[in-house]
Design a protein around this motif. Sequence first.
Motif, PDB file in Angstrom:
ATOM      1  N   ASP A 222      10.255  -4.405   0.065  1.00 45.53           N
ATOM      2  CA  ASP A 222       9.646  -4.979  -1.130  1.00 45.53           C
ATOM      3  C   ASP A 222       8.470  -5.867  -0.752  1.00 45.53           C
ATOM      4  O   ASP A 222       8.527  -6.634   0.210  1.00 45.53           O
ATOM      5  N   ILE A 223       7.407  -5.766  -1.553  1.00 40.83           N
ATOM      6  CA  ILE A 223       6.219  -6.605  -1.382  1.00 40.83           C
ATOM      7  C   ILE A 223       6.191  -7.590  -2.544  1.00 40.83           C
ATOM      8  O   ILE A 223       6.213  -7.195  -3.703  1.00 40.83           O
ATOM      9  N   TYR A 224       6.170  -8.859  -2.195  1.00 45.24           N
ATOM     10  CA  TYR A 224       6.156  -9.946  -3.172  1.00 45.24           C
ATOM     11  C   TYR A 224       4.775 -10.607  -3.188  1.00 45.24           C
ATOM     12  O   TYR A 224       4.055 -10.560  -2.197  1.00 45.24           O
ATOM     13  N   PRO A 225       4.440 -11.296  -4.279  1.00 45.56           N
ATOM     14  CA  PRO A 225       3.211 -12.097  -4.271  1.00 45.56           C
ATOM     15  C   PRO A 225       3.221 -13.082  -3.109  1.00 45.56           C
ATOM     16  O   PRO A 225       4.275 -13.559  -2.696  1.00 45.56           O
ATOM     17  N   SER A 226       2.066 -13.348  -2.550  1.00 47.29           N
ATOM     18  CA  SER A 226       1.801 -14.235  -1.413  1.00 47.29           C
ATOM     19  C   SER A 226       2.130 -13.583  -0.077  1.00 47.29           C
ATOM     20  O   SER A 226       1.938 -14.200   0.964  1.00 47.29           O
ATOM     21  N   ARG A 227       2.585 -12.327  -0.094  1.00 49.85           N
ATOM     22  CA  ARG A 227       2.884 -11.604   1.146  1.00 49.85           C
ATOM     23  C   ARG A 227       1.711 -10.684   1.482  1.00 49.85           C
ATOM     24  O   ARG A 227       1.021 -10.179   0.611  1.00 49.85           O
ATOM     25  N   LYS A 228       1.496 -10.432   2.775  1.00 52.45           N
ATOM     26  CA  LYS A 228       0.469  -9.485   3.196  1.00 52.45           C
ATOM     27  C   LYS A 228       0.946  -8.061   2.928  1.00 52.45           C
ATOM     28  O   LYS A 228       2.123  -7.752   3.064  1.00 52.45           O
ATOM     29  N   ALA A 229      -0.018  -7.223   2.561  1.00 53.94           N
ATOM     30  CA  ALA A 229       0.288  -5.826   2.258  1.00 53.94           C
ATOM     31  C   ALA A 229      -0.902  -4.959   2.632  1.00 53.94           C
ATOM     32  O   ALA A 229      -2.023  -5.449   2.774  1.00 53.94           O
ATOM     33  N   LEU A 230      -0.641  -3.661   2.774  1.00 54.94           N
ATOM     34  CA  LEU A 230      -1.705  -2.717   3.071  1.00 54.94           C
ATOM     35  C   LEU A 230      -2.472  -2.372   1.810  1.00 54.94           C
ATOM     36  O   LEU A 230      -1.881  -2.120   0.762  1.00 54.94           O
ATOM     37  N   VAL A 231      -3.798  -2.354   1.942  1.00 51.37           N
ATOM     38  CA  VAL A 231      -4.690  -2.104   0.824  1.00 51.37           C
ATOM     39  C   VAL A 231      -5.776  -1.152   1.302  1.00 51.37           C
ATOM     40  O   VAL A 231      -6.303  -1.312   2.406  1.00 51.37           O
ATOM     41  N   LEU A 232      -6.120  -0.161   0.479  1.00 48.96           N
ATOM     42  CA  LEU A 232      -7.220   0.745   0.786  1.00 48.96           C
ATOM     43  C   LEU A 232      -8.497   0.181   0.191  1.00 48.96           C
ATOM     44  O   LEU A 232      -8.518  -0.252  -0.956  1.00 48.96           O
ATOM     45  N   THR A 233      -9.564   0.171   0.999  1.00 56.64           N
ATOM     46  CA  THR A 233     -10.864  -0.307   0.529  1.00 56.64           C
ATOM     47  C   THR A 233     -11.934   0.725   0.851  1.00 56.64           C
ATOM     48  O   THR A 233     -11.678   1.687   1.571  1.00 56.64           O
ATOM     49  N   GLY A 234     -13.121   0.483   0.360  1.00 52.47           N
ATOM     50  CA  GLY A 234     -14.253   1.355   0.632  1.00 52.47           C
ATOM     51  C   GLY A 234     -15.276   0.687   1.518  1.00 52.47           C
ATOM     52  O   GLY A 234     -16.452   1.015   1.463  1.00 52.47           O
ATOM     53  N   LYS A 235     -14.848  -0.248   2.336  1.00 48.80           N
ATOM     54  CA  LYS A 235     -15.769  -0.935   3.243  1.00 48.80           C
ATOM     55  C   LYS A 235     -16.285   0.069   4.272  1.00 48.80           C
ATOM     56  O   LYS A 235     -15.515   0.838   4.833  1.00 48.80           O
ATOM     57  N   GLY A 236     -17.564   0.046   4.520  1.00 51.48           N
ATOM     58  CA  GLY A 236     -18.127   0.927   5.539  1.00 51.48           C
ATOM     59  C   GLY A 236     -18.198   2.370   5.076  1.00 51.48           C
ATOM     60  O   GLY A 236     -18.292   2.670   3.891  1.00 51.48           O
ATOM     61  N   GLN A 237     -18.140   3.280   6.025  1.00 44.01           N
ATOM     62  CA  GLN A 237     -18.229   4.722   5.751  1.00 44.01           C
ATOM     63  C   GLN A 237     -16.836   5.266   5.446  1.00 44.01           C
ATOM     64  O   GLN A 237     -16.001   5.364   6.326  1.00 44.01           O
TER      65      GLN A 237
END
Length: 193
Positions: free
Chosen positions: A33-48
């Motif tokens: 479980d992922i709770y608020p204030s916890r680190k999680a994996l996120v997909l971004t469009g930074k770069g190529q």
Amino acid sequence: MCGRYFVDDVVFSEIEKIVPAICADIQKQQAGDIYPSRKALVLTGKGQGLSVEEMLWGFPGYYQKGLLINARAETVLERKTFRDSVLHRRCIIPAGHFYEWDSGKNKATFLRKDGTVLYMAGCYRRFENEDRFVIITTQANDSVSRVHDRMPLILEKDELEAWLYDDHFLNFALNKTPAELEKRQEYEQLSLF
């Protein structure tokens, strides 16, 4: 509202298919479980192309009190707290499922009917040398509305790059109704009427 979600090896495997070059630290991410204030994996469009990063869930609240964990799709472009982020720093939060609680405080689990990964729309911003994200929520569709009036804005797999890169897609996405989901609940109060 989305206040907790779940990631597992299926989610990690899907992320590796989408973003093959994942650093070793991210591969060690724990399932659960992922709770608020916890680190999680996120997909971004930074770069190529798509990239994956660890970010903290939640923007600091006003006057540094509490956390802002969700942004409403209907007002995200109007609110000063979120406007610049949703215009320039969109992200995607992959999950196996998310939870909502009904008025009787009974937990319901929502997942895709086909069992694939949920992609929740979000945006991020830098606070004190750390990127933080929020999940964008929308009016609940029929599959969620009996439990809660809000739900995460769910993207289809073929919409991921459009969400990150296409500014014209942004308005469409913020106004779309997410696909119907499957609900699982251990206990549900039945009505006699």
